[in-house]
Structures are given as structure tokens and as C-alpha cells.
Write an enzyme that holds these catalytic residues in place. Structure first.
Site, PDB file in Angstrom:
ATOM      1  N   LYS A 110      -0.715  72.338  19.165  1.00 15.92           N
ATOM      2  CA  LYS A 110      -1.782  71.876  19.664  1.00 15.92           C
ATOM      3  C   LYS A 110      -0.593  71.530  21.300  1.00 15.92           C
ATOM      4  O   LYS A 110      -0.403  70.267  20.862  1.00 15.92           O
ATOM      5  CB  LYS A 110      -2.490  70.820  19.754  1.00 15.92           C
ATOM      6  CG  LYS A 110      -3.481  70.894  20.976  1.00 15.92           C
ATOM      7  CD  LYS A 110      -4.080  69.383  20.790  1.00 15.92           C
ATOM      8  CE  LYS A 110      -5.447  69.233  22.033  1.00 15.92           C
ATOM      9  NZ  LYS A 110      -6.099  67.756  22.359  1.00 15.92           N
ATOM     10  N   SER A 221     -12.862  61.066  20.702  1.00 16.86           N
ATOM     11  CA  SER A 221     -13.190  60.039  21.655  1.00 16.86           C
ATOM     12  C   SER A 221     -14.850  60.215  21.498  1.00 16.86           C
ATOM     13  O   SER A 221     -15.080  58.782  21.503  1.00 16.86           O
ATOM     14  CB  SER A 221     -12.918  60.140  23.116  1.00 16.86           C
ATOM     15  OG  SER A 221     -11.410  59.721  23.603  1.00 16.86           O
TER      16      SER A 221
END
Length: 273
Positions: A110, A221
Site C-alpha cells: 500500500k 479509524s
């Protein structure tokens, strides 16, 4: 609904192939910010995610906590997607990616190259430079990018099979701030694997992206900072399934005017107009 043999044999809409792996969850989930390792493990399991993002910096800590974390990640039996979080230049990101390949034994990366500390927006120039090098080095690059169509085109030209445009800045929880741009990328690259990465704050945000035709959702999150990460993991599992099935089914066309859903046949004449 009567299912024909053709319908009955159709694979589940949840099934997809990314980075050469066939998976049954469209949710990719991060491993940071949880209140405890146990909360992380429980939330990831509840989410049904089959890809977990991890930071090389976290794994390379070398202390007992780092070893405990890594053992817990391995116990999840998920595919690991290392990231280059914290990198601000192509050179730094390339070095981190090469180290991650050795540590995690995967060519997936990533790719994050941050250009602005204020909103953690990717640096398009350094991102593209790093992508070109890593693709040539045999990596399957999952680039964290903005919703800029031209940058998306350049990344595809550089060899990306996957794009991960943001919904909104990392950790903001603001959802899809520019659906028009995201839809433009989807329309421009109808066959490319597209994953919304960053800014997802609610399950409804995930549904919106998947109804648009995006292939997957990457978040951290929204689950980790929930007062109840495990329950929120379950919520996102259901939301992702709802979004995928809705897109597969096809939604009704919007109308400017009302249209009765109840037929007037058999209605008393004094109620008919």
C-alpha cells in the site's frame, strides 16, 4: 423470485479478485489506533475482512509488544498488506516497500507518499515516481491517491492494476466529499479494481461508495476509534454486503415526481381519480 439455473450458478457478488487473490470480503481494514490488541483482533474478526494493512515501522519495533502484535495479526489468517505510512518522498517509500517485502514476504504494498502534513494529502509527483519504480521491481502497488482523474490515468499508465482514491482526508471521517470525481474515475476505468481509501467514518459512507460501483473499502479509524470497535466491525461487514448487493441488483431510477406504488385496481371508485 424464481432462480433459473443460470442465476443459481452465478457466483456471489461478494467474491472478487484483487492482487491475484480471490476473496469473499470487500472490506480491507487497518491495524492501528485500537484501544487494545484484543479489541483489534475482535474488531477485525467481526468485520469479516480478509486483508489487513500493517506498518513496517510497527513490525520493526523489535520489542515484546511488537512481537505480540505480529503474532496476533498472523492468528487472524488474513492477507497482509504492508504500507509505507509516514513516507514523504519516493526514495523513502521505495526503501520502505523493499524492506516490507522481505519482512512480510509479499509483493503487495500500500503505497503512501504524503505531501502535506496538514491534511495528509498524497504527493502526486513522488507517488507516481515511486509507483513506476516499484511496478518495475515486481510489486503489486495499491496506491493511496487523491480523486484526481489525470493522476489516476498516470498511475494506470505506470502499471497499476488497482487504484485507491481517497473519500476525504485520512482520519477525517467526512465520507465521500467529492462523489463526482470518484464517479468519473469509476466511469473512466470500468474494469479496474477501485478501492476507496481514507475518510470513511460511517457504514453509510461505505454503502455509498459501493453503490457507485467501487470494488472495495479500506478503513481504519472508523472502526478503531469507535467506542465499541467490535460492534462497529460487524456494522461495516453488513454495510459492505448491502452496498455490493445493491450495486449488483441495480437501483431504481430517480423520478422528479411521485409515482404510486399501490395499483388502483379494486380501489373504491370514490377514491379513484
Amino acid at each position: 423470485m424464481n432462480l433459473t439455473p443460470e442465476h443459481a450458478q452465478k457466483s456471489s457478488p461478494m467474491s472478487w479478485t484483487v492482487g491475484g487473490k480471490t476473496l469473499n470480503s470487500r472490506l480491507l481494514i487497518g491495524s492501528a489506533l485500537y484501544p487494545s490488541p484484543q479489541a483489534m483482533q475482535g474488531a477485525i474478526e467481526a468485520s469479516g475482512a480478509e486483508i489487513v494493512t500493517v506498518s513496517l515501522r510497527r513490525q520493526s519495533a523489535g520489542d515484546q509488544a511488537g512481537k505480540t502484535f505480529w503474532n496476533m495479526i498472523k492468528s487472524l489468517n488474513c492477507h497482509v498488506l504492508p504500507n509505507t505510512a509516514g513516507c514523504h518522498s519516493a526514495k523513502e517509500a521505495i526503501t520502505t516497500a523493499q524492506m516490507a517485502r522481505e519482512v512480510f514476504e509479499t509483493n503487495w504494498i500500500k503505497l503512501e507518499v504524503i505531501g502535506d502534513q496538514y491534511n495528509l494529502q498524497p504527493d502526486p509527483f513522488e507517488l507516481l515516481k515511486a509507483t513506476e519504480t516499484l511496478v518495475n521491481d515486481g510489486f503489486e502497488v495499491f496506491p493511496y491517491t487523491t480523486d484526481d482523474l489525470v493522476l489516476a490515468q498516470r498511475l494506470v499508465e505506470a502499471g497499476c492494476n488497482i487504484l485507491m482514491p481517497w473519500g476525504s482526508p485520512i482520519g477525517s471521517g467526512k465520507g465521500l466529499m467529492n462523489p463526482y470525481n470518484l464517479n468519473a474515475i469509476r466511469q473512466r476505468f470500468p474494469e479496474l479494481t477501485l478501492i476507496v481509501d481514507a475518510g470513511i467514518g460511517k457504514p453509510s459512507h461505505a454503502v455509498q461508495a459501493l453503490e457507485m460501483g467501487y470494488n472495495g473499502i479500506l478503513l481504519n479509524s472508523a472502526v478503531a476509534l469507535s467506542p465499541n470497535p467490535i460492534t462497529m466491525g460487524k456494522a461495516f461487514k453488513s454495510a459492505v454486503e448491502a452496498g455490493v448487493y445493491a450495486f449488483d441488483a441495480g437501483t431504481m431510477q430517480e423520478r422528479d415526481l411521485a409515482s404510486p406504488s399501490t395499483p388502483v385496481v379494486g380501489t373504491p371508485f370514490w377514491h379513484q381519480h
